[in-house]
Design a protein around this motif. Structure first.
Motif, mmCIF file in Angstrom:
data_model
loop_
_atom_site.group_PDB
_atom_site.id
_atom_site.type_symbol
_atom_site.label_atom_id
_atom_site.label_comp_id
_atom_site.label_asym_id
_atom_site.label_seq_id
_atom_site.Cartn_x
_atom_site.Cartn_y
_atom_site.Cartn_z
ATOM 1 N N VAL A 224 12.187 25.899 72.088
ATOM 2 C CA VAL A 224 12.371 26.707 73.295
ATOM 3 C C VAL A 224 13.853 26.812 73.639
ATOM 4 N N LEU A 225 14.586 25.717 73.473
ATOM 5 C CA LEU A 225 16.028 25.735 73.690
ATOM 6 C C LEU A 225 16.709 26.668 72.699
ATOM 7 N N PHE A 226 16.325 26.584 71.438
ATOM 8 C CA PHE A 226 16.931 27.436 70.412
ATOM 9 C C PHE A 226 16.640 28.910 70.697
ATOM 10 N N GLN A 227 15.418 29.188 71.097
ATOM 11 C CA GLN A 227 15.060 30.578 71.410
ATOM 12 C C GLN A 227 15.917 31.101 72.551
ATOM 13 N N LYS A 228 16.192 30.279 73.536
ATOM 14 C CA LYS A 228 17.025 30.680 74.667
ATOM 15 C C LYS A 228 18.446 30.982 74.208
#
Length: 297
Positions: A224-228
């Protein structure tokens, strides 16, 4: 359908980029007996009204959507849109990334489209985006409401009055996000910026294994962090620095074109100057031959 095929051809970014020198466009002008006293802006506006009335194609939907998301809301300098971005085995119609780096895919299904590929497209988009809307007409509405009832996919109807009505709200779905698919969306400088942010240095390896090594590092980040972080990179790609300049010089009918045209990107006054140019329409010579040529595309 054949009578409106020329509209599909005109309303594309490459065609509009070269329209001033297009023999095809000149032949359309001749066939329609358009007066040379009319400007390009006026003629294109007339064609756009024809799109709305008889042939609401993909460009029409994209242009209306971009106006709604970015232009009318005055978010063009803080939010971004992208189009035709490859995601897994599909290409997105429109992506909107807001000021909080939330990315939303808008998959367009006009009254001229079928829904044959929609299931596979949705599966691909969820590998990189948590929010998906299908933007459609009343023609497909009932079928989509049934097909997507138990999913997190939202539905937006573009009405005959050019209003966007949310028939079903999209909900967040991060279950299928993929490090690999997200990484492939990024340009080299973009994934390097994320590597530097979290690992403080770039890998000191040969070019042969550089991409694989960078991916190996980023694969360790929470998905989720990477997607952000990926959404933040996408948002920065298409920010318009001079919002007033864009709005002043780009007409409603050509907002999608003006936004994505490489020829006029950040050159909005030059676009306006061209659009105000009077069309040099050739004299009509052979009506039969012109009809056969102009509407066979």
């Amino acid at each position: 359908m054949k009578e409106t095929n020329y509209l599909n051809k005109i309303f594309t970014v490459p065609y509009l980029d070269s329209i001033q020198h297009s023999k095809h466009f000149q032949s359309i002008i001749t066939n329609k007996t358009i007066l040379s006293s009319k400007s390009y802006k006026s003629v294109i506006s007339d064609f756009y009204q024809e799109l709305q009335a008889t042939h609401r194609n993909e460009y029409f939907y994209k242009n209306e959507l971009l106006n709604s998301l970015l232009i009318q809301s005055r978010k063009i300098s803080s939010c971004s849109a992208l189009t035709e971005l490859p995601v897994a085995n599909s290409k997105t119609d429109v992506i909107f990334v807001d000021e909080n780096d939330v990315g939303i895919v808008y998959e367009i299904k006009t009254e001229l489209d079928t829904l044959n590929r929609l299931e596979n497209q949705i599966q691909d988009y969820y590998k990189a985006f948590p929010y998906i809307y299908v933007v459609t007409s009343s023609n497909h509405l009932h079928q989509l409401e049934q097909a997507l009832e138990e999913t997190s996919v939202g539905i937006i109807e573009l009405t005959d009055d050019r209003e966007f009505v949310h028939r079903k709200e999209a909900t967040c779905n991060t279950n299928n996000l993929s490090h690999d698919v997200l990484f492939r969306i990024l340009r080299k400088k973009e994934f390097e910026s994320i590597v530097m942010k979290y690992f403080k240095e770039l890998p000191d390896v040969s070019d042969f294994v550089y991409y694989r090594t960078c991916f190996g590092l980023l694969e360790n980040l929470d998905i989720v962090l990477f997607q952000k972080e990926v959404m933040s990179c996408l948002r920065k790609r298409n920010l318009v620095q001079n919002e007033d300049d864009f709005i002043k010089n780009v007409p409603y009918e050509l907002c999608f074109y003006g936004y994505f045209s490489k020829k006029y990107r950040n050159k909005w006054p030059a676009l306006r100057s061209f659009l105000d140019t009077k069309i040099d329409a050739p004299r009509r010579k052979n009506t039969v031959a012109t009809n056969q040529e102009d509407f066979s595309f």
